[in-house]
Design a protein around this motif. Sequence first.
Motif, short mmCIF file in Angstrom:
data_model
loop_
_atom_site.label_atom_id
_atom_site.label_comp_id
_atom_site.label_asym_id
_atom_site.label_seq_id
_atom_site.Cartn_x
_atom_site.Cartn_y
_atom_site.Cartn_z
N GLY A 197 1.10 -1.44 -0.20
CA GLY A 197 0.10 0.33 -0.16
C GLY A 197 1.43 1.40 -0.01
N THR A 198 -0.08 2.49 0.29
CA THR A 198 0.86 3.33 0.34
C THR A 198 1.32 4.03 1.65
N ALA A 199 2.28 3.54 1.89
CA ALA A 199 3.92 3.81 3.16
C ALA A 199 3.16 5.22 3.56
N LYS A 200 3.31 5.80 4.36
CA LYS A 200 3.85 7.39 5.37
C LYS A 200 5.24 7.07 5.58
N VAL A 201 6.18 7.65 4.84
CA VAL A 201 7.19 8.04 5.65
C VAL A 201 7.19 9.32 6.69
N ARG A 202 8.05 9.35 7.29
CA ARG A 202 8.58 10.82 8.31
C ARG A 202 9.94 10.87 8.93
N ILE A 203 10.54 11.08 8.50
CA ILE A 203 11.68 11.00 9.40
C ILE A 203 12.29 12.75 9.82
N ALA A 204 12.98 12.80 10.69
CA ALA A 204 13.03 14.11 12.02
C ALA A 204 14.30 13.58 13.13
N THR A 205 15.05 14.67 13.23
CA THR A 205 16.27 14.91 13.84
C THR A 205 16.18 13.63 15.08
N ALA A 206 16.42 13.36 15.60
CA ALA A 206 16.54 12.81 17.11
C ALA A 206 16.16 13.57 18.08
N ALA A 207 15.59 13.82 18.99
CA ALA A 207 15.13 14.43 20.60
C ALA A 207 16.21 14.09 21.19
N THR A 208 16.59 15.76 22.05
CA THR A 208 17.51 15.35 22.80
C THR A 208 16.54 15.65 24.32
N SER A 209 17.31 15.69 25.25
CA SER A 209 16.96 15.74 26.79
C SER A 209 16.41 17.47 26.57
N THR A 210 16.92 18.33 26.13
CA THR A 210 16.62 20.13 25.31
C THR A 210 15.91 20.38 23.97
N VAL A 211 15.77 19.12 23.41
CA VAL A 211 15.70 19.20 22.46
C VAL A 211 14.33 18.92 21.35
N PRO A 212 13.70 19.51 20.83
CA PRO A 212 12.50 18.04 20.74
C PRO A 212 12.51 18.18 18.96
N GLU A 213 12.09 16.78 19.21
CA GLU A 213 12.10 16.57 17.26
C GLU A 213 12.52 16.80 16.02
N ALA A 214 12.77 17.19 15.51
CA ALA A 214 12.49 17.87 14.45
C ALA A 214 12.10 17.27 13.22
N THR A 215 10.84 17.52 12.83
CA THR A 215 10.58 16.52 11.25
C THR A 215 11.18 17.39 9.73
N VAL A 216 12.21 16.38 8.93
CA VAL A 216 13.54 17.26 8.50
C VAL A 216 13.02 16.61 6.70
N PHE A 217 11.71 15.47 6.94
CA PHE A 217 11.00 14.84 5.41
C PHE A 217 9.77 14.04 6.10
N THR A 218 9.25 14.19 4.65
CA THR A 218 7.56 13.51 4.99
C THR A 218 7.43 13.17 3.39
N GLY A 219 6.62 12.37 3.46
CA GLY A 219 6.33 11.70 2.30
C GLY A 219 5.83 10.40 1.74
N ASP A 220 5.01 10.18 1.05
CA ASP A 220 4.87 8.34 -0.02
C ASP A 220 5.57 7.44 -0.01
N VAL A 221 5.67 6.44 0.51
CA VAL A 221 5.86 5.32 -0.71
C VAL A 221 5.44 4.11 -0.78
N PRO A 222 5.04 4.42 -1.92
CA PRO A 222 4.16 3.01 -2.96
C PRO A 222 4.75 1.44 -2.55
N VAL A 223 4.62 0.78 -2.18
CA VAL A 223 4.51 -0.69 -1.76
C VAL A 223 4.12 -1.35 -2.40
N GLN A 224 4.55 -1.63 -2.81
CA GLN A 224 4.16 -3.48 -3.92
C GLN A 224 4.28 -4.69 -3.01
N ASP A 225 4.05 -5.79 -3.32
CA ASP A 225 4.07 -6.93 -2.24
C ASP A 225 5.33 -7.35 -3.32
#
Length: 226
Positions: A97-125
Amino acid sequence: MKKQLNRFGLVLVTAALLTACGEKYDFRTASFDPVASGGRVKIYHAAPGAPGVVVYLNDKPFSGVNTTPPAAPVALTYAPASINSFPNIDYAVVTPGTAKVRIATAATSTVPEATVFTGDVPVQDNMYYSVFLVGIAPTYEAVLTTDKLQAPDATKAYVRVANFVPNSPAGGYEFSIGGKVLATAARFKDVSEFLPVDAVAFGSASQAIVARNGSFTSTLNGALAP
């Protein structure tokens, strides 16, 4: 011996190498979704300016999950010599199906996650895919490839040429291994199919892996064994 994805890296052009061991492919050992069949997905961190990143697939942690509460995805770091991936060796099995991919910088003790990319990946069997995070701050994007993993010749090594250097010259780079030219103009975001090259016996002298544009040359030595 199970097939493994081994990787050599160049500062300018990256080559992902698939060694041939004369056995049947078996990339299904990492299952993200509990399915007997599905698409196979691998995520690569190929953005030198990005810190460790975490990957979500369909809003669920994908890049490994820490088992110590609170559960959190494991950061995928950038390694210039080898380009880290998740899974590290195999592909993850994902429901078609269509897989939603989100990539974010890893959170630290002082800085939350920040998304750097979002997009869809069409995945076939029963299809294989690679998703490469590329770019430099503040602009990141993903390159999606369909991986054609045909039965290999056991006497060959298999390489994939990919240029993930955002400021590459317009003409790209010529790429060769052991004097054999595999790409004459690999431009930014170009990714080749897996290409057969002559292998050497284990313990043999290394082969020159060269990226060249005009007078500029970058060389890495490595042994490509069958």
